[in-house]
Write a protein that holds these residues in place. Structure first.
Motif, mmCIF file in Angstrom:
data_model
loop_
_atom_site.group_PDB
_atom_site.id
_atom_site.type_symbol
_atom_site.label_atom_id
_atom_site.label_comp_id
_atom_site.label_asym_id
_atom_site.label_seq_id
_atom_site.Cartn_x
_atom_site.Cartn_y
_atom_site.Cartn_z
ATOM 1 N N ASP A 271 0.995 -1.166 0.028
ATOM 2 C CA ASP A 271 0.043 -0.050 -0.190
ATOM 3 C C ASP A 271 0.771 1.148 0.103
ATOM 4 N N PRO A 272 1.102 1.845 -1.310
ATOM 5 C CA PRO A 272 2.335 2.720 -1.295
ATOM 6 C C PRO A 272 1.991 3.847 -0.830
ATOM 7 N N LEU A 273 3.121 4.913 -0.552
ATOM 8 C CA LEU A 273 2.852 5.897 0.176
ATOM 9 C C LEU A 273 2.367 7.142 -0.996
ATOM 10 N N HIS A 274 1.206 7.568 -0.835
ATOM 11 C CA HIS A 274 0.760 8.492 -1.716
ATOM 12 C C HIS A 274 0.557 10.055 -0.839
ATOM 13 N N GLY A 275 0.572 10.990 -1.833
ATOM 14 C CA GLY A 275 0.160 12.347 -1.255
ATOM 15 C C GLY A 275 -0.761 13.152 -2.010
ATOM 16 N N LEU A 276 -1.431 14.120 -1.357
ATOM 17 C CA LEU A 276 -2.295 14.947 -1.930
ATOM 18 C C LEU A 276 -2.257 16.392 -1.458
ATOM 19 N N ALA A 277 -2.159 17.619 -2.426
ATOM 20 C CA ALA A 277 -2.093 18.887 -1.867
ATOM 21 C C ALA A 277 -3.257 19.340 -2.749
ATOM 22 N N TYR A 278 -3.950 20.324 -1.778
ATOM 23 C CA TYR A 278 -5.253 21.140 -2.491
ATOM 24 C C TYR A 278 -5.311 22.390 -1.858
ATOM 25 N N VAL A 279 -6.225 23.097 -2.569
ATOM 26 C CA VAL A 279 -6.520 24.365 -1.747
ATOM 27 C C VAL A 279 -8.189 24.491 -1.760
ATOM 28 N N SER A 280 -8.587 25.190 -0.809
ATOM 29 C CA SER A 280 -10.197 25.358 -0.624
ATOM 30 C C SER A 280 -10.722 26.591 -0.039
ATOM 31 N N THR A 281 -11.972 26.735 0.029
ATOM 32 C CA THR A 281 -12.526 28.100 0.469
ATOM 33 C C THR A 281 -13.612 27.571 1.671
ATOM 34 N N ALA B 101 -4.491 10.079 13.011
ATOM 35 C CA ALA B 101 -3.552 9.099 14.101
ATOM 36 C C ALA B 101 -4.068 7.698 13.845
ATOM 37 N N ALA B 102 -5.274 7.373 13.631
ATOM 38 C CA ALA B 102 -5.710 6.213 13.679
ATOM 39 C C ALA B 102 -5.546 5.288 12.250
ATOM 40 N N HIS B 103 -5.248 6.184 11.170
ATOM 41 C CA HIS B 103 -5.105 5.485 9.818
ATOM 42 C C HIS B 103 -3.636 5.800 9.216
ATOM 43 N N GLY B 104 -2.720 6.162 10.230
ATOM 44 C CA GLY B 104 -1.517 6.501 9.586
ATOM 45 C C GLY B 104 -1.333 7.506 8.327
ATOM 46 N N VAL B 105 -2.112 8.694 8.494
ATOM 47 C CA VAL B 105 -2.188 9.830 7.541
ATOM 48 C C VAL B 105 -1.489 10.855 8.343
ATOM 49 N N THR B 106 -0.617 11.698 7.709
ATOM 50 C CA THR B 106 0.185 12.830 8.354
ATOM 51 C C THR B 106 -0.064 13.964 7.455
ATOM 52 N N GLY B 107 0.524 15.070 7.477
ATOM 53 C CA GLY B 107 0.438 16.168 6.671
ATOM 54 C C GLY B 107 0.478 17.703 7.528
ATOM 55 N N LYS B 108 -0.171 18.537 6.655
ATOM 56 C CA LYS B 108 -0.043 20.044 7.159
ATOM 57 C C LYS B 108 -1.037 20.867 6.713
ATOM 58 N N LEU B 109 -1.776 21.652 7.402
ATOM 59 C CA LEU B 109 -2.907 22.375 6.985
ATOM 60 C C LEU B 109 -2.458 23.947 7.217
ATOM 61 N N VAL B 110 -2.555 24.486 6.214
ATOM 62 C CA VAL B 110 -2.057 26.121 6.102
ATOM 63 C C VAL B 110 -3.423 26.951 6.012
ATOM 64 N N VAL B 111 -3.605 27.688 6.998
ATOM 65 C CA VAL B 111 -4.865 28.547 6.980
ATOM 66 C C VAL B 111 -4.578 29.906 6.559
ATOM 67 N N LEU B 112 -5.381 30.630 5.646
ATOM 68 C CA LEU B 112 -5.152 32.253 5.385
ATOM 69 C C LEU B 112 -6.073 32.780 6.430
ATOM 70 N N GLU B 113 -5.505 33.706 6.893
ATOM 71 C CA GLU B 113 -6.371 34.449 8.127
ATOM 72 C C GLU B 113 -6.487 36.044 7.667
ATOM 73 N N GLN C 263 -3.908 22.255 2.088
ATOM 74 C CA GLN C 263 -3.574 21.150 2.918
ATOM 75 C C GLN C 263 -2.627 20.216 2.161
ATOM 76 N N TRP C 264 -1.765 19.367 2.618
ATOM 77 C CA TRP C 264 -1.146 18.481 2.345
ATOM 78 C C TRP C 264 -1.202 17.320 3.188
ATOM 79 N N ILE C 265 -1.800 16.272 2.564
ATOM 80 C CA ILE C 265 -1.952 15.018 3.473
ATOM 81 C C ILE C 265 -1.052 13.754 2.877
ATOM 82 N N GLU C 266 -0.557 12.863 3.448
ATOM 83 C CA GLU C 266 0.315 11.700 2.833
ATOM 84 C C GLU C 266 -0.192 10.500 3.705
ATOM 85 N N GLY C 267 0.047 9.405 3.000
ATOM 86 C CA GLY C 267 -0.213 8.050 3.745
ATOM 87 C C GLY C 267 -0.288 6.808 2.913
ATOM 88 N N PRO C 268 -0.354 5.851 3.633
ATOM 89 C CA PRO C 268 -0.693 4.669 2.691
ATOM 90 C C PRO C 268 -1.952 5.008 1.813
#
Ligand SMILES: Cc1cc2nc3c(=O)[nH]c(=O)nc-3n(C[C@H](O)[C@H](O)[C@H](O)COP(=O)(O)O)c2cc1C
Length: 132
Positions: free
Chosen positions: A13-23, A45-57, A67-72
């Motif tokens: 179950d190879p490592l994949h990632g996704l980046a998106y922006v939304s409103t 945490a329960a599913h092995g997903v990690t990442g980063k969320l950037v918020v525009l204030e 957001q960038w999310i990564e995991g199996p």
């Protein structure tokens, strides 16, 4: 966190990632963000997903997400379905999607970066391009 290897050394179950922006669809406060992060981190945490969320204030409101999310791959696909189904945002613009060599945020169930102005655009571009 390491991904399981099968006996011949392939990641089943190879490592994949996704980046998106939304409103956000409605005014989105810091309190809303805390609620979101609590649910997101618990699931990630329960599913092995990690990442980063950037918020525009903008003032005391959050007006854009990146957001960038990564995991199996299977876990990531399930996470994407959760994110897409969340009515609190729309206009989801996927900037990058596919296999990745290594996690960029292995220690973060979901890191958070508040940003303003051009810093947000730079951070969103970084999530969409860097890492491998
Ligand atoms: C900008 C944004 C980022 C999100 N990030 C994640 C995430 O990283 N992981 C996740 O499982 N859900 C994420 N979600 C989805 C929601 O957190 C989740 O579907 C919602 O809180 C329902 O959670 P529950 O099923 O635990 O009640 C995100 C939603 C939005 C709007």
């Amino acid at each position: 966190m390491s991904d399981p290897l099968d006996v011949v050394g392939h990641a089943p179950d190879p490592l994949h990632g996704l980046a998106y922006v939304s409103t956000p669809t409605e005014p989105f406060s810091d309190r809303d963000l805390s609620d979101l992060l609590l649910a997101a981190r618990r699931w990630n945490a329960a599913h092995g997903v990690t990442g980063k969320l950037v918020v525009l204030e903008d003032g005391d409101q959050i007006v854009r997400f990146a957001q960038w999310i990564e995991g199996p791959r299977n876990a990531l696909e399930a996470c994407i379905r959760r994110i897409v189904a969340d009515p609190r945002h729309d206009a989801i613009d996927v900037r990058r999607r596919g296999p990745v060599e290594a996690r960029r945020f292995p220690d973060w169930d979901m890191a958070i970066q508040p940003a303003s102005g051009a810093t947000f655009a730079r951070a969103a571009d970084d999530l969409s391009s860097g890492g491998d």
